[in-house]
Design a protein around this motif. Structure first.
Motif, PDB file in Angstrom:
ATOM      1  N   ALA A 355       0.863  -0.817   0.335  1.00  0.00           N
ATOM      2  CA  ALA A 355       0.190  -0.090   0.234  1.00  0.00           C
ATOM      3  C   ALA A 355       1.276   1.536   0.253  1.00  0.00           C
ATOM      4  O   ALA A 355       0.115   2.335  -0.584  1.00  0.00           O
ATOM      5  CB  ALA A 355      -1.111   0.019   0.710  1.00  0.00           C
ATOM      6  N   HIS A 356       1.894   1.363   1.185  1.00  0.00           N
ATOM      7  CA  HIS A 356       3.243   2.050   0.980  1.00  0.00           C
ATOM      8  C   HIS A 356       3.281   2.652  -0.604  1.00  0.00           C
ATOM      9  O   HIS A 356       3.529   3.607  -1.235  1.00  0.00           O
ATOM     10  CB  HIS A 356       3.683   2.348   2.261  1.00  0.00           C
ATOM     11  N   ALA A 357       3.588   1.256  -1.340  1.00  0.00           N
ATOM     12  CA  ALA A 357       4.398   1.913  -2.146  1.00  0.00           C
ATOM     13  C   ALA A 357       3.886   2.014  -3.303  1.00  0.00           C
ATOM     14  O   ALA A 357       4.042   2.960  -4.261  1.00  0.00           O
ATOM     15  CB  ALA A 357       5.629   0.506  -3.081  1.00  0.00           C
ATOM     16  N   ALA A 358       2.316   1.445  -3.677  1.00  0.00           N
ATOM     17  CA  ALA A 358       1.734   1.682  -4.306  1.00  0.00           C
ATOM     18  C   ALA A 358       0.957   3.505  -4.360  1.00  0.00           C
ATOM     19  O   ALA A 358       0.697   4.196  -4.912  1.00  0.00           O
ATOM     20  CB  ALA A 358       0.111   1.095  -4.516  1.00  0.00           C
ATOM     21  N   ASP A 359       0.829   3.785  -3.351  1.00  0.00           N
ATOM     22  CA  ASP A 359       0.441   5.425  -2.910  1.00  0.00           C
ATOM     23  C   ASP A 359       1.571   5.869  -1.450  1.00  0.00           C
ATOM     24  O   ASP A 359       0.595   6.301  -0.217  1.00  0.00           O
ATOM     25  CB  ASP A 359      -0.806   5.469  -2.647  1.00  0.00           C
ATOM     26  N   PRO A 360       2.548   6.176  -2.097  1.00  0.00           N
ATOM     27  CA  PRO A 360       2.810   7.786  -1.377  1.00  0.00           C
ATOM     28  C   PRO A 360       2.444   8.628  -0.281  1.00  0.00           C
ATOM     29  O   PRO A 360       2.668   9.388   1.004  1.00  0.00           O
ATOM     30  CB  PRO A 360       4.394   7.554  -1.034  1.00  0.00           C
ATOM     31  N   SER A 361       1.335   9.046  -0.540  1.00  0.00           N
ATOM     32  CA  SER A 361       0.264  10.676  -0.160  1.00  0.00           C
ATOM     33  C   SER A 361       0.180   9.839   0.674  1.00  0.00           C
ATOM     34  O   SER A 361      -1.041  11.215   1.349  1.00  0.00           O
ATOM     35  CB  SER A 361      -0.689  10.808  -1.122  1.00  0.00           C
ATOM     36  N   ARG A 362      -0.393   9.070   1.185  1.00  0.00           N
ATOM     37  CA  ARG A 362      -1.007   8.768   2.814  1.00  0.00           C
ATOM     38  C   ARG A 362      -0.143   8.583   3.660  1.00  0.00           C
ATOM     39  O   ARG A 362       0.918   7.645   3.497  1.00  0.00           O
ATOM     40  CB  ARG A 362      -2.556   7.991   2.085  1.00  0.00           C
ATOM     41  N   THR A 363      -0.291   8.313   4.967  1.00  0.00           N
ATOM     42  CA  THR A 363       0.248   7.556   5.502  1.00  0.00           C
ATOM     43  C   THR A 363       0.188   6.655   6.334  1.00  0.00           C
ATOM     44  O   THR A 363      -1.131   6.259   6.313  1.00  0.00           O
ATOM     45  CB  THR A 363       0.434   8.115   7.460  1.00  0.00           C
ATOM     46  N   TRP A 364       1.266   5.441   5.958  1.00  0.00           N
ATOM     47  CA  TRP A 364       0.844   3.750   5.901  1.00  0.00           C
ATOM     48  C   TRP A 364       1.396   3.339   7.075  1.00  0.00           C
ATOM     49  O   TRP A 364       2.113   3.236   7.526  1.00  0.00           O
ATOM     50  CB  TRP A 364       0.054   3.176   4.464  1.00  0.00           C
ATOM     51  N   LEU A 365      -0.379   3.181   8.416  1.00  0.00           N
ATOM     52  CA  LEU A 365       1.300   2.362   9.764  1.00  0.00           C
ATOM     53  C   LEU A 365       0.665   1.145  10.273  1.00  0.00           C
ATOM     54  O   LEU A 365      -0.061   0.771   9.498  1.00  0.00           O
ATOM     55  CB  LEU A 365       0.646   3.827  11.403  1.00  0.00           C
ATOM     56  N   LEU A 366       1.755  -0.021  10.499  1.00  0.00           N
ATOM     57  CA  LEU A 366       0.708  -0.972  11.553  1.00  0.00           C
ATOM     58  C   LEU A 366       1.501  -1.249  12.900  1.00  0.00           C
ATOM     59  O   LEU A 366       2.445  -0.650  13.046  1.00  0.00           O
ATOM     60  CB  LEU A 366       2.316  -2.273  10.583  1.00  0.00           C
ATOM     61  N   ASP A 367       0.623  -2.143  13.442  1.00  0.00           N
ATOM     62  CA  ASP A 367       0.588  -2.252  14.787  1.00  0.00           C
ATOM     63  C   ASP A 367       0.482  -3.255  14.609  1.00  0.00           C
ATOM     64  O   ASP A 367      -1.080  -4.374  15.191  1.00  0.00           O
ATOM     65  CB  ASP A 367      -0.645  -1.386  15.401  1.00  0.00           C
TER      66      ASP A 367
END
Length: 488
Positions: A355-367
């Motif tokens: 998801a981060h590679a496809a759209d770096p315009s959003r903040t992707w976090l993993l918990d």
């Protein structure tokens, strides 16, 4: 009546209601009968006793030569002419000045005794009317008497009879009535319980059939309802028989309706699957010819160039739609998925990275919490598709800069995967039908032109095939999709 009392009464069975209700009516009838009998007997006995008291007044005379004999003026009960006094009777003669001329009480042994001062005072204090018997308490020694008085030769004559026998008779009758009524009520309740239980057996059998039908899953799949009320419980001449017959007719109609529904659904699934399968080849050909034409670098007008671009784009989108429809048709038809151990921890890491590679315009976090590895049993590719759909849904319907968190944790015997974002949220009317096919969140969120509206439907179908569940909660500024899967 309190809410608890109403609730308690509403939980009574029909059998208990009939037994208790009928028993209460019988108890009331026995009580009324006993009261009426006791009052009638008491009235009858008092009437006879009053007649005897008045007769005793005729026996008691003052002065010689009168019928019934006379008592000596010294007041002693000694010798006397006339009939012997009745046991439990008394007499008293008072002079005009209130002094006692004579008095006598005949005890249970037939011996006569003179009344004492307290007893004579009680008689005097009663102020008895002429020839009208009344009840007078003469104290602990003699108890209650029915007394009557009359004026005789300037003197006041009082005669009376003890109420001891009347009291004993009425008390004995009360005890007998209570014992008989209690025994009768007990027998009635036992008989009612047996009769009602036997009478309601057909209704129990009808209820058992209804319970078995209610336990059947009738929402999806092939449906058969073999349960029917036995013929012996469908006699239209009885109330329970009419219920049983109506239930059988209703079950037949339901089975017919469910069979028709299943037939229509099967036809629709076959049509979608066949149509999707047949469309794959021509769509691939259209896409291929469009790409071939664009790849030749032949001279084209701007209109032709844009037309070929749109043909290639829309054919790709249509191919994706056909693949989604084909997958849903196969899942609806009960296609078996692979059953293998799936590491959700690695799956979540890969999904957030993609998801981060496809759209770096959003903040992707993993918990991932404190759990190192969480494994479930299922089809890894399909589960990856579910997580990818949820993340793509967040990317599609939220503005740039949105914070998206993928959290993974354990909850008892389930693994919980949750995708949350702080986007604008989902409108309530859309949220209620979000997992329906071709549902779109156009009202509350931006819509990507390539969305088919089938992503969440596919996710729900895949999760259901893994015996899990998926849900959504959304308010402005917070949307959470929660996926629950049973652990391996």
């Amino acid at each position: 009546m309190t809410e608890a009392a109403r609730s308690g009464r509403s939980r009574w069975t029909l059998r208990r209601t009939l037994v208790v209700g009928t028993g209460a009516l019988v108890a009331i009838a026995l009580l009324v009968t006993g009261l009426v009998t006791s009052l009638a007997l008491r009235t009858f006995v008092y009437d006879r006793l009053d007649g005897q008291v008045l007769e005793a007044l005729q026996i008691v005379r003052v002065g010689g030569g009168m019928p019934g004999g006379s008592f000596p003026s010294d007041g002693a009960p000694g010798d006397r002419e006339g009939p012997a006094p009745r046991i439990g009777s008394l007499h008293a003669v008072f002079a005009s000045d209130g002094s006692v001329v004579s008095s006598s009480y005949t005890g249970d042994d037939g011996q006569e005794t003179t009344l004492d001062e307290s007893e004579l005072e009680a008689i005097t204090r009663a102020e008895l009317p002429s020839r009208t018997p009344e009840t007078v308490d003469l104290g602990e020694g003699l108890g209650e008497f029915r007394l009557a008085a009359q004026e005789e030769n300037g003197m006041r004559v009082v005669a009376g009879i003890s109420l001891a026998e009347v009291t004993a008779t009425t008390s004995a009758l009360t005890v007998i009535q209570v014992a008989v009524a209690g025994s009768a009520l007990l027998l009635v309740l036992i008989g009612l319980s047996l009769v009602v239980r036997r009478t309601l057996r057909p209704l129990d059998r009808v209820a058992a059939v209804a319970d078995r039908v209610a336990a059947r899953p009738l929402a999806i799949g092939e449906v058969e309802i073999p349960e029917r009320v036995p013929d012996r419980d469908t006699d239209p001449a009885t109330e329970v028989g009419r219920v049983g017959h109506s239930l059988n007719v209703l079950l037949a109609h339901i089975e017919s309706a469910l069979t028709s529904r299943q037939h229509s659904e099967d036809q629709l699934r076959r049509f979608i699957a066949d149509a999707s399968h047949e469309l794959r080849t021509p769509l691939a050909s259209i896409r291929g010819y469009a790409q071939l034409s664009l790849g030749e670098n032949a001279p084209m007008t701007p209109t032709q160039q844009r037309a070929f671009d749109r043909i290639a784009s829309e054919s790709t989108r249509m191919a994706d739609l056909v693949e989604d429809l084909l997958l849903l048709a196969r899942l609806d038809a009960g296609q078996r998925l692979r059953r293998e151990s799936v590491d959700l921890t690695m799956l979540a890491i890969d999904a957030v990275s993609d998801a981060h590679a496809a759209d770096p315009s959003r903040t992707w976090l993993l918990d991932l919490g404190d759990d190192d590895t969480i494994e479930v049993t299922g089809d890894e590719n399909r589960l990856r598709q579910v997580v990818a759909n949820l993340l793509r849904n967040a990317r599609t319907h939220t503005p740039p800069g949105t914070r998206v968190v993928l959290a993974l944790r354990l909850d008892g015997e389930h693994a919980v995967l949750e995708v949350t974002d702080d986007g604008p949220g989902i409108a309530p009317d859309i949220r209620d039908r979000l997992f329906e096919r071709f549902a779109r969140g156009d009202v509350s969120r931006n819509r990507d032109a390539g969305s088919t509206g089938l992503g969440l439907s596919i996710a729900e179908a895949i999760v259901a095939a893994h015996d899990g569940s998926i849900g959504v909660e959304s308010t402005p500024g917070h949307t959470a999709f929660t996926l629950r899967l049973p652990l391996a």
